[in-house]
Design a protein around this motif. Sequence first.
Motif, short mmCIF file in Angstrom:
data_model
loop_
_atom_site.label_atom_id
_atom_site.label_comp_id
_atom_site.label_asym_id
_atom_site.label_seq_id
_atom_site.Cartn_x
_atom_site.Cartn_y
_atom_site.Cartn_z
N UNK A 28 0.95 -1.23 0.05
CA UNK A 28 0.20 0.01 -0.18
C UNK A 28 0.76 1.15 0.07
N UNK A 29 1.91 1.04 0.70
CA UNK A 29 3.06 2.26 0.60
C UNK A 29 3.57 2.88 -0.67
N UNK A 30 3.48 1.69 -1.57
CA UNK A 30 3.92 1.94 -3.04
C UNK A 30 2.87 2.63 -3.64
N UNK A 31 1.77 2.25 -3.64
CA UNK A 31 0.72 2.77 -4.33
C UNK A 31 0.40 4.36 -3.75
N UNK A 32 0.67 4.53 -2.54
CA UNK A 32 0.63 5.81 -1.91
C UNK A 32 1.70 6.67 -2.44
N UNK A 33 2.96 6.13 -2.47
CA UNK A 33 3.95 7.02 -2.97
C UNK A 33 3.81 7.18 -4.57
N UNK A 34 3.07 6.51 -5.32
CA UNK A 34 2.85 6.87 -6.63
C UNK A 34 1.73 7.68 -6.93
N UNK A 35 0.95 8.00 -6.11
CA UNK A 35 -0.52 8.72 -6.08
C UNK A 35 0.03 10.03 -6.72
N UNK A 36 -0.66 10.50 -7.69
CA UNK A 36 -0.51 11.88 -8.36
C UNK A 36 0.29 11.75 -9.51
N UNK A 37 1.01 10.66 -9.83
CA UNK A 37 1.85 10.50 -11.10
C UNK A 37 0.89 10.38 -12.36
N UNK A 38 1.48 11.02 -13.32
CA UNK A 38 0.85 11.01 -14.76
C UNK A 38 0.92 9.34 -15.33
N UNK A 39 1.82 8.68 -15.03
CA UNK A 39 2.34 7.62 -15.67
C UNK A 39 3.09 6.85 -14.83
#
Length: 178
Positions: A28-39
């Motif tokens: 879940x921490x990976x998904x949270x860290x990638x949130x807001x990315x365009x790609x």
Amino acid sequence: MSACATTNTAGDAAMIGLISDTHGLMRPEALAALKGCDLIIHAGDVGRPEIIDQLLSVAPVVAVRGNIDKGVWAAQLPLTAVAETQRARIYVLHDLQQLDIDPAAAQLHIVVSGHSHKASRAERSGVLYLNPGSAGPRRFKLPITVARLDLRHSPWSVEFVDLSNGETYCPPGVVGLG
């Protein structure tokens, strides 16, 4: 370019999430860290097709096959890919040791790889080489990381996120180019 390369048009993507070596584990921490990315770029050793589905819930995904990716679902992943944004051409493969092209001659700006589980960045011949490290099960004593590549401003910047504590850092090396 390699015969196995797939080109993906990523339009005006400016914030690129980099992840690799999930080995079937989506934190879940990976998904949270990638949130807001365009790609999001996954540099292989995905482990299970559900990993890509989970990443797609955050942003469009460009993924390549790693050495542990087996089966019908994995055969659909290319060995290499090119993500073309308005700002950069990004070449993706799992193992940098298998790079069989001259990225500078191919007019690529960035090469993203995984496999080593070691987060790194370097510049050679005007090309930025990035490895986001491993976001999957811990191996050795290496940190569990993803990276975020910001193409909005020149020079480009990259920050690595340690998923164990959420802290960002920039390993020694090139700050950016662009």
